[in-house]
Design a protein around this motif. Structure first.
Motif, mmCIF file in Angstrom:
data_model
loop_
_atom_site.group_PDB
_atom_site.id
_atom_site.type_symbol
_atom_site.label_atom_id
_atom_site.label_comp_id
_atom_site.label_asym_id
_atom_site.label_seq_id
_atom_site.Cartn_x
_atom_site.Cartn_y
_atom_site.Cartn_z
ATOM 1 N N LEU A 22 0.868 -1.184 0.000
ATOM 2 C CA LEU A 22 0.000 0.000 0.000
ATOM 3 C C LEU A 22 0.904 1.234 0.000
ATOM 4 C CD1 LEU A 22 -2.607 -1.245 2.628
ATOM 5 C CD2 LEU A 22 -3.209 -0.350 0.355
ATOM 6 N N ASN A 25 2.215 5.659 3.658
ATOM 7 C CA ASN A 25 1.534 6.178 4.861
ATOM 8 C C ASN A 25 0.422 5.234 5.334
ATOM 9 O OD1 ASN A 25 0.165 6.874 2.437
ATOM 10 N ND2 ASN A 25 -1.161 8.222 3.625
ATOM 11 N N ILE A 26 -0.050 4.348 4.466
ATOM 12 C CA ILE A 26 -1.150 3.449 4.852
ATOM 13 C C ILE A 26 -0.541 2.155 5.379
ATOM 14 C CG2 ILE A 26 -3.266 2.304 4.058
ATOM 15 C CD1 ILE A 26 -3.590 4.414 2.003
ATOM 16 N N THR A 29 -3.772 -2.028 9.299
ATOM 17 C CA THR A 29 -4.968 -2.664 8.730
ATOM 18 C C THR A 29 -5.796 -3.327 9.818
ATOM 19 O OG1 THR A 29 -3.922 -3.040 6.587
ATOM 20 C CG2 THR A 29 -5.770 -4.470 7.129
ATOM 21 N N SER A 167 -3.960 8.705 -3.897
ATOM 22 C CA SER A 167 -3.643 7.913 -2.718
ATOM 23 C C SER A 167 -4.644 8.252 -1.626
ATOM 24 C CB SER A 167 -2.213 8.234 -2.279
ATOM 25 O OG SER A 167 -1.906 7.505 -1.131
ATOM 26 N N ASP A 169 -7.006 8.108 1.965
ATOM 27 C CA ASP A 169 -6.666 8.043 3.395
ATOM 28 C C ASP A 169 -7.025 6.682 3.973
ATOM 29 O OD1 ASP A 169 -5.895 10.903 3.918
ATOM 30 O OD2 ASP A 169 -7.873 11.152 2.999
ATOM 31 N N ILE A 170 -8.126 6.128 3.470
ATOM 32 C CA ILE A 170 -8.565 4.807 3.956
ATOM 33 C C ILE A 170 -8.876 3.934 2.735
ATOM 34 C CG2 ILE A 170 -10.243 3.553 5.374
ATOM 35 C CD1 ILE A 170 -10.824 6.142 6.889
ATOM 36 N N SER A 187 -7.747 -0.178 5.750
ATOM 37 C CA SER A 187 -6.372 0.211 6.052
ATOM 38 C C SER A 187 -6.255 1.726 6.064
ATOM 39 C CB SER A 187 -5.413 -0.321 4.990
ATOM 40 O OG SER A 187 -5.553 -1.705 4.825
ATOM 41 N N ALA A 188 -5.401 2.237 6.928
ATOM 42 C CA ALA A 188 -5.174 3.688 7.033
ATOM 43 C C ALA A 188 -3.810 3.898 7.678
ATOM 44 C CB ALA A 188 -6.273 4.325 7.889
ATOM 45 N N SER A 189 -3.429 5.159 7.862
ATOM 46 C CA SER A 189 -2.187 5.417 8.595
ATOM 47 C C SER A 189 -2.405 5.040 10.058
ATOM 48 C CB SER A 189 -1.819 6.897 8.498
ATOM 49 O OG SER A 189 -2.773 7.655 9.230
#
Ligand SMILES: Cc1ncc(COP(=O)(O)O)c(C=O)c1O
Length: 326
Positions: A22, A25-26, A29, A167, A169-170, A187-189
């Protein structure tokens, strides 16, 4: 195992491998039981992180069938018997940049399918996703992309959004990630995901999300997809389908990779093709909002021989329909 107090190896390996593929930054999960549960988790996360309630979704979107996912899907007949759904949801037209002004400082998130599935496999045009992302960044809203259909190789990249200079954020995943086993994921940061940690503690709870058997299946699937040439072959297979499906009754083929919709002149022809094909051993399907489309989404492992056989069944049926109407 139940609420994640104890960390189990297959889920760790799976989420690590996802993070490696990914955007950097992501990196965090959350595993769920289905696509729709992952959508619920993503919407909750966006509201929790931003402290805002408004959600903007797209007209003709489909994101699943639980109450939150149904709230951001645009299908009045299906929603009506279950009203009221969650409040503060607005709809914009996919690919229309003029409507991006509706995204404001009140907006928690914008949720979009990277490629609109039910609407007829509509791909984003003219850097639409990048422009949505810019607008979200400008007002502090999060961009959620639903990769449940295009994700895990179907469009010739691991994630569909990788085709579109964007890209999110989620990222929400499901379907193909499990290789046939039930799974979903968002998935996210770490910074964003951490907001589900407290106030309340365990902001999303699931008994079987991250189940080791399912996580092991998804890990094996992901490893196979990443180490074989399945993803690159997807684009060759798209070309083969387009070449084989040349017929006067097919007005257009939309979509990307092995996420294709063949458009016919009428819904009646579509019905005939899908039902007759089923009798001849070929599985096709309808799309939710586009009655003139047949869905062509074979497994990524389909052989060229089977693809040609399937396309021949479709064109034979169309020839029969053509001669019936002459
Ligand atoms: C784009 C999209 N989002 C969400 C979902 C919901 O996933 P699930 O059926 O695993 O709940 C689907 C399922 O068809 C889908 O196509």
């Amino acid at each position: 195992m139940v609420y994640g107090e104890y960390i189990q190896e297959p889920a760790v390996q799976l989420t690590k491998l996802l993070a490696q593929h990914l955007p950097s930054n992501i990196n965090t999960t959350y595993l769920t039981n289905s696509g729709t549960e992952a959508i619920e988790g993503a919407l909750k996360l966006a509201r929790r992180f931003t402290g805002r309630s408004q959600i903007i979704a797209a007209k003709k979107a489909y994101h699943g069938n639980t109450m939150g996912a149904m709230s951001v899907a645009d299908f009045k007949e299906r929603k009506h018997p279950f009203l009221p759904l969650i409040p503060d949801v607005k709809f914009i037209t996919f690919n229309n940049v003029l409507e991006l002004e509706l995204i404001t400082k009140k907006t928690a998130c914008v949720i979009l399918e990277t490629i609109q599935g039910g609407a007829g496999f509509i791909t984003p045009k003219n850097e639409y996703l990048a422009r949505v992302q810019q607008r979200c960044n400008a007002v502090g809203a999060l961009l959620i992309l639903d990769e449940i259909q295009p994700g895990i190789g179907r469009t010739g990249r691991l994630f569909g959004f990788q085709n579109y200079k964007c890209s999110p954020d989620i990222v929400v995943m499901g379907k193909g990630l499990g290789g046939g086993m039930p799974i979903g994921a968002f998935s996210a940061s770490k910074k964003i995901m951490d907001s589900l940690k407290d106030k309340p503690k365990l902001g999303h709870i699931t008994t079987f999300g991250g189940n080791p058997v399912i996580a092991a299946a998804a890990l094996a699937t992901l490893k196979e997809i990443l180490t074989s040439n399945i993803i690159t072959q997807t684009l060759d297979k798209e070309r083969l389908i387009k070449q084989e499906l040349s017929h006067p009754l097919i007005t257009e083929i939309r979509g990307q990779g092995l996420m294709l919709a063949a458009i016919m002149p009428t819904a009646e022809i579509v019905n005939q093709v899908i039902l007759k094909a089923q009798k001849r051993g070929l599985i096709l399907f309808w799309l939710l909002f586009e009655a003139k489309a047949i869905r062509i989404t074979p497994p990524l492992t389909i052989s060229n021989e089977d693809l040609i056989k399937g396309c021949n069944i479709i064109t034979d049926i169309l020839d029969e329909i053509n001669s019936d109407t002459l």
